[in-house]
Design an enzyme around this catalytic site. Structure first.
Site, PDB file in Angstrom:
ATOM      1  N   HIS A 309       0.698  -1.241  -0.055  1.00  0.00           N
ATOM      2  CA  HIS A 309       0.069   0.020   0.017  1.00  0.00           C
ATOM      3  C   HIS A 309       0.882   1.341   0.114  1.00  0.00           C
ATOM      4  CE1 HIS A 309      -3.011   3.024   1.233  1.00  0.00           C
ATOM      5  NE2 HIS A 309      -3.890   2.085   0.848  1.00  0.00           N
ATOM      6  N   ASP A 367      -7.880  -4.438  -0.763  1.00  0.00           N
ATOM      7  CA  ASP A 367      -8.450  -4.452  -2.204  1.00  0.00           C
ATOM      8  C   ASP A 367      -8.284  -5.993  -2.381  1.00  0.00           C
ATOM      9  OD1 ASP A 367      -8.910  -1.612  -2.565  1.00  0.00           O
ATOM     10  OD2 ASP A 367      -6.633  -1.441  -2.833  1.00  0.00           O
TER      11      ASP A 367
END
Length: 437
Positions: A309, A367
């Site tokens: 991330h 995600d």
């Protein structure tokens, strides 16, 4: 927010000296107030992507990427995910405190009873081509709401702002479901105020008039959890877009539509779609070692989507939470027909054990898991980002309301470092030389 210290800068070219205040927040890095920088030194600051620039001060969300911390209004995401509900978190974000039971009941009733949209909007949906992407429909329909709800577009009126916030949160699932139904040629399903927020969404998406539909409680619970985790994430691209649009005085519906447009980008809200496409590319579990080797090869363009991330340099705290729900959903809803689930779990196992990924902190992120849950529930890939938009609407309206309520709120106006041609004179077309000669 306090100002205790200052930063002294000396311009080596002119010898000028400037003291810039250092602003301390309640948590996180301090910020240098550069409001006088250009006026007194004649320089702009240069920060592509605004990665080191605080564009505002906010009381809503705190992130510590190094420690893997995410808090809404000071509450750790872990506690809210375990004990709260999406609408309770929505109340927290809008009003600053967790509600009492009567307050939550009243707020829930308001949201559920604002879930219908104006009947005239049905013709708007019919104006879209049959295979239009649901996000394209969302941008258009949400932006059009200001044409129907004139009684909540006076941004100087706090009550108007509150009504607009309620309407946006309430109507977003109805608009999303209608967008989906239009894309598959099925009739729109009206909301049912007897159902929960996420149960209503599932019913509007998957029920049909000719037969009963039973909401799966696991799917309902999973959606509520995903929505909590996606409520807000500080000043990301879509949130910053909403604030920038709002700074011009635009109505709230237009501002949220701009956020939806920004979220649509594959580098932002489309990341979980990319996870499913990656799994399709890998194909089978037998191919995993080869693709893992490709991911480690700097010269190979292949990348593992849903890992790592930009903000978190530790395990994404949302991923820790959603991982458990992902396994619960797959155990309950996976009928064994989709090999991508087995493939994804194998990738997860490798990423959590392989030193290459551990050293680089390339852990599965939110995600990675949300895409798997959506797929197991039956939500099509082109609706993944729409689901994100429903949840993030709470954060967008909370950020918008916070910004509009500031006493010294000003229109956003970033500056630039110009690198084009210097001033030059117009040459009549008959006298111009061909470019490149």
């Amino acid at each position: 927010m306090t100002e205790k210290n200052s930063l002294t800068l000396i311009d080596n070219r002119s010898g000028r000296r400037i003291e810039l205040p250092i602003m301390e927040g309640t948590q996180g890095p301090a910020a240098v107030d550069i409001g006088r920088f250009y006026r007194e030194l004649g320089y702009f600051t240069y920060d592509p992507g605004f990665l080191s620039t605080a564009s505002c001060h906010s009381e809503l969300t705190f992130i510590d990427g190094e420690a893997g911390v995410l808090q809404y209004r000071g509450y750790p995401i872990e506690q809210l995910a375990e004990r709260s509900s999406f609408l309770e978190v929505a109340y927290l974000m809008l009003y600053g405190e967790l509600p009492t039971r009567p307050q939550l009941d009243e707020f829930t009733d308001i949201i559920l009873h604002h879930s219908m949209f104006n009947e005239a909007l049905k013709s708007f949906f019919r104006g879209f081509y049959h295979d239009a992407h649901p996000m394209a429909i969302m941008v258009g329909v949400v932006g059009s709401l200001s044409a129907f709800y004139h009684d909540s577009t006076d941004i100087t009126n706090p009550r108007h702002r509150e009504i607009a916030a309620h309407r946006l949160i309430a109507k977003m699932p109805s608009i999303a479901a209608a967008s989906y139904k239009h894309s598959i040629g099925e009739p729109q399903v009206y909301p049912d105020n007897r159902l929960s927020y996420t149960g209503n969404l599932l019913n509007m998406m998957f029920s049909v008039p000719c037969e009963p539909y039973e909401i799966d409680p696991v799917a309902e619970k999973a959606l509520d959890l995903i929505f909590i985790l996606h409520v807000d994430h500080e000043q990301n691209a879509s949130t910053s877009t909403v604030r920038l649009a709002g700074s011009s005085g635009a109505n709230p519906f237009a501002c949220i539509a701009s956020g939806i447009a920004a979220l649509w980008g594959p580098a932002h809200g489309g990341a979980n779609e990319a996870v499913l496409r990656m799994l399709d590319e890998i194909g089978t579990v037998d191919n995993v070692p080869r693709f893992i080797a490709r991911a480690k090869d700097r010269n190979d363009p292949f990348r593992l989507m849903g890992f790592g991330h930009r903000v978190y340099k530790n395990y994404d705290p949302r991923a820790r939470i959603i991982r458990r729900m992902c396994h619960e959903v797959l155990d309950k809803l996976d009928d064994g027909q989709d090999p991508r689930f087995e493939l994804a779990l194998r990738l997860e196992e490798i990423a959590l054990q392989d030193e290459y990924f551990i050293e680089r902190k390339l852990y599965p992120n939110v995600d990675f898991y949300s895409g798997l849950i959506y797929k197991a529930i039956g939500i099509p890939v082109n609706m993944f980002t729409v689901m994100f938009a429903i949840a993030r609407t709470v954060g967008w309206v909370a950020q918008w309301m916070e910004m509009i309520g500031e006493k010294n709120q000003r229109i956003g106006r970033p500056r630039q470092l110009y690198v084009g041609p210097r001033q030059r004179d117009y040459v009549p077309i008959e006298q111009r030389e061909p470019a490149g000669d």
